[in-house]
Scaffold this active site. Structure first.
Site, mmCIF file in Angstrom:
data_model
loop_
_atom_site.group_PDB
_atom_site.id
_atom_site.type_symbol
_atom_site.label_atom_id
_atom_site.label_comp_id
_atom_site.label_asym_id
_atom_site.label_seq_id
_atom_site.Cartn_x
_atom_site.Cartn_y
_atom_site.Cartn_z
ATOM 1 C CG ASP A 70 -1.779 5.604 0.015
ATOM 2 O OD1 ASP A 70 -2.402 5.784 -1.012
ATOM 3 O OD2 ASP A 70 -0.961 4.671 0.233
ATOM 4 C CD GLU A 93 -6.324 4.323 -0.688
ATOM 5 O OE1 GLU A 93 -6.527 4.022 -1.858
ATOM 6 O OE2 GLU A 93 -5.347 4.211 -0.168
#
Length: 474
Positions: free
Chosen positions: A214, A261
Site C-alpha cells: 500500500d 500501489e
C-alpha cells in the site's frame, strides 16, 4: 453415444486447467501472472476459504486479501463497511496498531493459515495487502511491544512526519511527510525493518505467495533524498529479498509476486519502482473507465499503457478499492460497465488484471448496505462473461495482441491474440453482424460465454454479437 452435458465439460475443463497450473507452477509468481487476481475486499479469511472452490472454478489464479495485521478497532468496534456514529469502517484495515497476523475484522492467524492451505490445494495463490508506510494516527492504540521494538515513538516515524505532503513532485515530501493524516513510518529505521521483516516472513511461512504494498510511492527509492532520521533508503532492496537485515532475508523472495500501489502523477518514478516490484497502472484504469462510461470502446484510446514501467510490470484494474471506496469515482459504474472494462484488461497480453469484489447490494451505489465486513461481495466475480475471460487470459498467455474496432462507430472492440483466439465486445445498444479480417484459422468457433457461433473462412470472421454482450472465442 449419449451427449455430454455442458456442465460436465465445464468441470472437466476446470480440473484440467488447474491441475496443469498446480503441477507447473505450484502457486509461483508465474502462475499468478498467468491469470487474474480476485480482490476479496473486506472478506474474512473464513469467507474466502468457503468461497475458494467457486473462485477456482471461475478461473482466478490468485486472491488478494485485505490487510491481515492488527488494526484499529475504533470507538465502538463493529463490522459495518462504512459505519456511522463510531461504527466499523473498512479503512480501519489500513490503520496498523502492530505487525502481527490477525484482527477482529478478518479473523485469526489460524484462520489465515487454514485459508492459505485450502487455496493452495486448489492451485490458487494468496496475495496479502501490507502497509508499512504508516500506522494509525491514534498512537495510544499502538502496541507497546511494537513501539518499544522500534526504539520508541520518536524513532518509529520520520522526522518530517510532522508535516503533511503538499506536493508529490517533491520526493522528500512524498516519501517522508504524512499523507492523509496518517503518520509516516521511518521505513529506513533498522529496528522497524527487523520487526516488519519478522511479520512479513511469518505471513509467508503461513502461506502467502505475494504482497501488495500500500502507498508504495510514498516509500523512498535508494536514490531518493533522505529524511534526517534515516541513514539510507534501503527499504525496497530489503523487502524484495536483495538485502537482509541482521542476516535475515525475506523468505522465498524469488518466487513471490510483489506489486505496489504506485498511483501515477508527476514525478511518480514508476519505471524506477518497477526495478523492484510490479506497479499499478492507474492511468490506464482511468482510460478504461472513461471509455466504458460511453457506448464507445475505441481501440486507439485503449492500446497504449500510459506507464513507463512497461506492460510486463503492470497490475491492471477497472476499479480498485480506492476508486470505489475513497474517491468514489467508479462507484456508480454498472455491472455491465465493469464487465466491459474487464474484457479489455483480461483479454490483453500485458498486465496482471485484478477484479475488485464490490459489496453486495444495489448496483452502482457506493456502500449499498447489504454487506458487512467479513461477508463475500456480490456475484459478479463469477459472471459467465467474467469467467470466460479469465480462462481466455490463461489460454492466451504470451500470444501477440491486436486491438481494433470492427465498426466505424467504435462500439465493437476486438482483441485478437495471435491466431488462436479473440474477444469481441459490443458496447452498443444494438446487435452487430461482424465481418472482419482475422488471423484465426478457418473453422467454427463457439463463444465460451454465451454459446454464439462464429465462423472463419479464408481469413474472414463472421457472426453476430448481441447488444451489450462479450464473446470469447478460441
Amino acid at each position: 453415444m449419449k451427449k455430454i452435458h455442458s456442465s460436465v465439460l465445464k468441470v472437466f475443463f476446470f480440473v484440467l486447467i488447474f491441475s496443469s497450473l498446480q503441477s507447473l507452477f505450484c502457486q509461483s509468481k508465474e502462475s499468478i501472472r498467468s491469470g487474474a487476481i480476485l480482490h476479496c475486499w473486506c472478506w474474512s479469511f473464513k469467507t474466502i476459504e468457503e468461497k475458494l472452490p467457486e473462485i477456482a472454478e471461475a478461473g482466478y489464479t490468485a486472491i488478494q486479501t485485505s490487510p491481515v495485521n492488527t488494526c484499529l478497532v475504533g470507538e465502538k468496534g463493529g463490522l459495518e463497511i462504512f459505519g456511522r456514529n463510531g461504527g466499523g469502517k473498512w479503512y480501519y484495515h489500513y490503520q496498523p496498531t502492530d505487525w502481527k497476523i490477525g484482527n477482529y475484522q478478518l479473523g485469526s492467524r489460524d484462520d489465515f493459515i487454514s485459508m492459505c492451505k485450502k487455496a493452495h490445494s486448489l492451485g490458487i495463490g494468496v496475495i496479502v495487502d501490507v502497509l508499512p508506510n504508516h500506522t494509525t494516527p491514534d498512537k495510544s492504540a499502538l502496541s507497546e511491544d511494537f513501539v518499544k521494538a522500534c526504539g520508541g515513538l520518536e524513532k518509529l516515524y520520520h522526522y518530517n512526519s510532522r508535516f503533511s505532503v503538499q506536493s508529490d513532485i517533491n520526493r522528500l515530501q512524498a516519501t517522508t511527510h504524512s499523507m492523509g493524516g496518517l503518520p509516516d513510518v521511518n521505513t529506513e529505521n533498522p529496528l522497524f525493518q527487523a520487526y516488519f521483516m519478522t511479520f512479513m516472513n511469518d505471513v509467508i511461512d503461513c502461506g502467502a505467495n505475494g504482497f501488495r504494498f500500500d502507498t508504495a510511492k510514498h516509500i523512498g527509492l535508494p536514490d531518493d533524498p533522505l529524511d534526517p532520521y534515516a541513514e539510507k533508503n534501503n527499504f525496497w532492496p530489503l523487502f524484495t529479498g536483495k538485502e537482509g537485515i541482521n542476516g535475515v532475508y525475506l523468505h522465498n523472495a524469488s518466487n513471490l509476486f510483489l506489486y505496489g500501489e504506485v498511483l501515477q502523477g508527476e514525478n511518480t518514478r514508476e519505471k524506477d519502482y518497477a526495478a523492484f516490484i510490479n506497479v499499478t497502472a492507474s492511468h490506464y484504469g482511468a482510460s478504461v473507465r472513461s471509455q466504458i462510461k460511453s457506448q464507445g470502446l475505441s481501440a486507439k484510446h485503449l492500446t497504449g499503457w500510459r506507464n513507463d514501467a512497461g506492460e510486463d510490470k503492470l497490475v491492471t484494474w477497472v476499479e480498485s478499492h480506492d476508486t470505489y471506496a475513497n474517491a468514489g469515482e467508479s462507484a456508480k459504474l454498472t455491472n455491465w460497465q465493469i464487465r466491459k472494462g474487464w474484457a479489455v484488461i483480461a483479454a490483453r497480453k500485458g498486465g496482471v488484471p485484478l477484479f475488485f469484489s464490490r459489496p453486495r447490494g444495489s448496483e452502482g451505489v457506493q456502500f449499498p448496505g447489504e454487506s458487512k465486513i467479513g461477508d463475500a461481495g456480490n456475484d459478479e466475480f463469477k459472471n459467465p462473461e467474467v469467467v470466460a475471460l479469465n480462462y481466455f487470459k490463461i489460454f492466451a498467455k504470451g500470444l501477440d495482441e491486436r486491438l481494433f474496432n470492427a465498426d466505424e462507430e467504435k462500439t465493437v472492440l476486438c482483441i485478437e491474440r495471435g491466431n488462436k483466439g479473440m474477444v469481441l465486445v459490443n458496447a452498443g445498444a444494438k446487435a452487430y453482424k461482424i465481418k472482419c479480417q482475422t488471423a484465426l484459422k478457418d473453422g467454427a468457433y463457439t463463444d465460451k460465454a454465451h454459446g454464439f457461433i462464429f465462423k472463419v473462412k479464408n481469413g474472414v470472421l463472421t457472426g453476430k454479437v448481441d447488444a451489450e454482450k462479450i464473446c470469447v472465442i478460441y
